[in-house]
Enzyme design. Structure first.
Site, PDB file in Angstrom:
ATOM      1  N   HIS A 202       1.035  -6.678  11.301  1.00 13.02           N
ATOM      2  CA  HIS A 202       1.176  -8.317  10.386  1.00 13.02           C
ATOM      3  C   HIS A 202       2.663  -7.942   9.790  1.00 13.02           C
ATOM      4  O   HIS A 202       3.897  -7.451  10.021  1.00 13.02           O
ATOM      5  CB  HIS A 202       0.078  -7.958   8.670  1.00 13.02           C
ATOM      6  N   HIS A 217       3.147  -6.332  -2.790  1.00 11.45           N
ATOM      7  CA  HIS A 217       4.336  -5.590  -2.226  1.00 11.45           C
ATOM      8  C   HIS A 217       5.051  -6.680  -1.213  1.00 11.45           C
ATOM      9  O   HIS A 217       4.797  -7.349  -0.348  1.00 11.45           O
ATOM     10  CB  HIS A 217       3.277  -4.535  -1.971  1.00 11.45           C
ATOM     11  N   HIS A 249      -5.208   2.476   5.607  1.00 11.94           N
ATOM     12  CA  HIS A 249      -5.754   0.810   5.628  1.00 11.94           C
ATOM     13  C   HIS A 249      -7.156   0.829   7.098  1.00 11.94           C
ATOM     14  O   HIS A 249      -6.838   1.470   8.003  1.00 11.94           O
ATOM     15  CB  HIS A 249      -5.239  -0.251   5.179  1.00 11.94           C
ATOM     16  N   GLU A 268       5.696  -1.128  -0.554  1.00 10.81           N
ATOM     17  CA  GLU A 268       4.699   0.270   0.604  1.00 10.81           C
ATOM     18  C   GLU A 268       5.528   0.774   1.359  1.00 10.81           C
ATOM     19  O   GLU A 268       6.357   0.057   2.089  1.00 10.81           O
ATOM     20  CB  GLU A 268       3.499  -1.080   0.427  1.00 10.81           C
TER      21      GLU A 268
END
Lengths: 310, 310, 310, 310
Positions: A202, A217, A249, A268
């Site tokens: 992503h 974030h 995740h 993050e």
């Protein structure tokens, strides 16, 4: 090139309450390289990046994200994106070269339906300190990274209304791939979407949220799970509040730590995740599996996850 | 999509001397999934891949590479590549769907100037066993990978004459990025080039060599340095001859092990390497630094490196 | 305590040709802490050690090992070792406190049958910079280690004649455990033995060799395989010649890199290995398996392994 | 040997509600080797252990720990421990060879002041499946470990009253090292103590608690942080509830995951931690730093940590 048009989420400007604390945090703890200062801003880059800077902090009264910028491969694509953005019906403005971001050429600022601004640009000066290009060592100048050793800016998760329209824009105008989606509780439509321009799992994620222009974030890249562990050690030794992780995740499969910068922005550090290609199917998460999707190990959505944003 | 046209080196067919030994090696030791058999061939895939198969072995009298196949995003690009290949002056043939590779649609077979054949294709059936798509676990079906746990097919290093013309084809027709180059001893031109279609540091590399159509190695992907170590343990415990590594390349920065399959083909397990983008400069290696470029830790080109090929 | 008598190989003094180069190597590259200097010596310790210093270099005309020192739990054991050493028939001398090693109390210097000297001692001052003792962070003062980040002195491999008698001394007088042995080519007796005082897979190893008092290598401890990889990167980036590795030993199962200090002494960074207990059987290696025992991945004894010593 | 007397916490018997679920959990998920069954018990060992079995489950109405057993180096020490235990005033009973634990010789069962029972023993048969002893591979029989791949039994944390007297027994009679302590809220005395017989950072820990004979957790050993991550993946994929972690302890510095077996017993997988020697000072934690001591990254004691025990 097989990789063209939108290349990546390559820069973000965030608001901070205090410059000194923030410089200590982003430079000395996260290990970004301080590139320079101008007015109320300080500019940074990851040690493995070539662009002049890829992260900017701006002193302000409240934290949050000013904008997220995407690098575009060439001006043909930039012009096309401009025309298509106008056709899509979103406000778009031209920002003059070097006006607010030293080293940057022309940028196009697009106002997204979710209240966020994104910038599109092609030209940026090469940074003075880059990875080696001639018989290079594996680390720039053969030096060990500082602190957590963040490699590069990676992605952001944007909260706001009209996320379906926002995703439509990223998909249809910017031609991003739809990597994973989280379905709405009633199964109608998606409330969160993960989008990319390349193999990254992503570059940006978009979540439906009442308040516009909120950022959940933004993330910096680390190499692997081992670096995630080292980063957690170093954050802790520097009294940084770790909000969640080290963990994994389910969505993207990335390894992750969430923590807060001194202004309350959630940051993050992210590593891993699979290599996405556009011939892959989009992965789909039911809403009741969101705990597993985000907090893969505990399988419970942490209380503050959907409520603490800046 | 920002990633379009040539997506990746996504399949290879290699020649082996004995099917049983090879199946044991690729399935039980490297951990590829056996997808099926047909005639004198056996088909495999990595556990994290979606395509019907991504690796094929064919029984033959001598080892080597039959062809390397590249997946293309759509038929518009495939048609364009066909036209541009003809214009470039290379022989190109159409292979009918399902004629020799089960599950595969139409392929275009191009004869490269270095004596190698590459295939271009768009359509392939989805494998029966893929990563999960609905609330997925991080590993398919929640099962641990077998053996070395190879994730996916990664790349190949092709030896042969006319490498400059071959690179020109990859660059101009297939629009691949030129990631790194090794200059010739006299500094005139490159004798080795690393090329990619995406963020991978290489899908294919091309080295100038007297004999046409020789393959130095083909490679499968592992997650990180830790998996490289585990793979070295498992190879050793299965009496596989390790030729070099675990080590690191200066070129691509990847972590690597080289070893031989039972037929004498050199195989690599590869992890890491930086994420390439087409706005990055090409990295350049002088010939006298080739030791450091390939064998980063010993800094000496191992004796058999340039001579043992299949 | 369940752990008493001989605790560990806890200090070594080695000869170097040049102090400045050596300080750079041991302090800046390997990451030892420089504790102080006296005369022609410089003293170091690993960041995770408590003793005043655990490694000393002495300027000399040729490289090599002056002595290896073992810490003993208490003076009752030290006195017993003295008496038993005399009964065993080995020369033993008393070295006065602070005479040549600042911070050290009385040492007993034993002349071993293989031409090496070992020292036994109980008392040593605590270093100024130690791991934290009160609500400690995981790293001393919350600082990242320097360079390769060597944790502690670990062990040495001593070459010399009369190794059977030397091992007998380590076993019977110092009560060390015999962890692994390499049998002689003819199967009669052992030509190499690995010995320990605790859970470490070895504090010292002894190999039969014509020349007395030669050292093959001394080793510093790293945490795990990932740190071995980082160490290999850093050594390479500092132009240190890596002789072998990163790899694994079959013997001890440790992860390892061999390289040379600027004076030609072979140094090892070592991680892992199983936890030995005295109720474990001794593991036995046949001579024709020595390649696998030392060079687990290549399974071939590297040419210079048995010949290059200092 | 320098390591003698009490060697290690080497076996535990725990109560479970259901044999089938527990066998699946300990054998298929944690990866212990099932050694055999007898009556209402099943016996296991880690793949890298030599003793007949090192973990037993017993079907019962409620979960918990029957006893923790410590291996002793020889009968001289066992006899001495028996005499000293009686002199210390604790009940001690002799358990006949093979009476309830197949393969085990005589055990002495001591009733501790905190309501726990510990066993002391010397003799136990060697397991059929052990690490190799003759030219061994790094893994037994060259096979990959199953599931989480637990290496060995490691330690237990015992809750109960009279912890000061219990610690005094471990220290004075069994001669264990006091590695770390957590001070009481009022600073008078310790409420938790970590004790060891060797280099392990703990074989047993003892916490002051109102109810006698309660166990907080027992732990199995993993190799390093990467194995902790793989274990978390595998636990999650097998629907095991992860209570905390992957994380790090400030105390011992170990990497850890806490989770529950199907009967509600808390289990830990543990890796790393420093190598303790008896010449090291005891590390001291103030009560208000317990969050950092146990949950190093979040620095907050998780709510259920002190209340959920079996």
């Amino acid at each position: 090139m097989a990789l063209k048009g939108l290349l990546r989420a390559s820069m973000a400007q965030v608001r901070v309450l205090n410059i000194d604390d923030s410089v200590h945090f982003y430079r000395d703890v996260l290990g970004l390289v301080e590139v320079g200062r101008a007015g109320d801003k300080v500019f940074f880059k990851g040690y493995d990046e070539f662009d002049h800077h890829t992260f900017a902090i701006r002193k302000a009264d409240k934290p949050g994200l000013d904008f997220l910028a995407f690098k575009v491969s060439d001006n043909g694509y930039l012009d096309a994106f401009e025309a298509k953005t106008k056709a899509f019906g979103l406000p778009i403005e031209t920002i003059a070269p070097n006006s607010d971001q030293p080293g940057y050429g022309k940028r196009l600022a697009v106002s997204l339906p979710n209240g966020h601004r994104i910038d599109l640009f092609v030209d940026v000066e090469q940074a003075k300190q880059t990875p080696g290009l001639h018989n290079p060592e594996v680390l720039p100048n053969g030096k060990l990274p500082v602190g957590c050793g963040c490699i590069a800016f990676d992605h952001a998760l944007l909260f706001g209304p009209n996320s379906a329209q926002t995703v439509k824009y990223f998909r249809e105008v910017l031609e991003m791939g739809l990597v994973e989606v989280l379905k709405a509780p009633d199964g109608n439509g998606d409330i969160c979407s993960w989008l990319t321009g390349s193999n990254r799992p992503h570059d940006v994620a978009v979540l439906e949220f009442e308040q516009p222009g909120k950022v959940h974030h933004f993330a910096f890249k680390l190499e692997d799970w081992n670096h995630i562990g080292r980063c957690a050690d170093f954050l802790t030794m520097n009294d940084v509040v770790i909000d969640a992780g080290p963990m994994r995740h389910g969505i993207t499969r990335g390894y992750t730590i969430y923590f807060f910068d001194p202004s309350g922005n959630r940051v993050e550090t992210f590593a891993g995740g699979y290599a996405y290609y556009p011939d892959m199917p989009t992965r789909v998460w039911d809403f009741d599996q969101v705990g597993k999707g985000i907090f893969y190990y505990s399988r419970r959505l942490q209380d503050n996850y959907l409520t603490v944003v800046t």
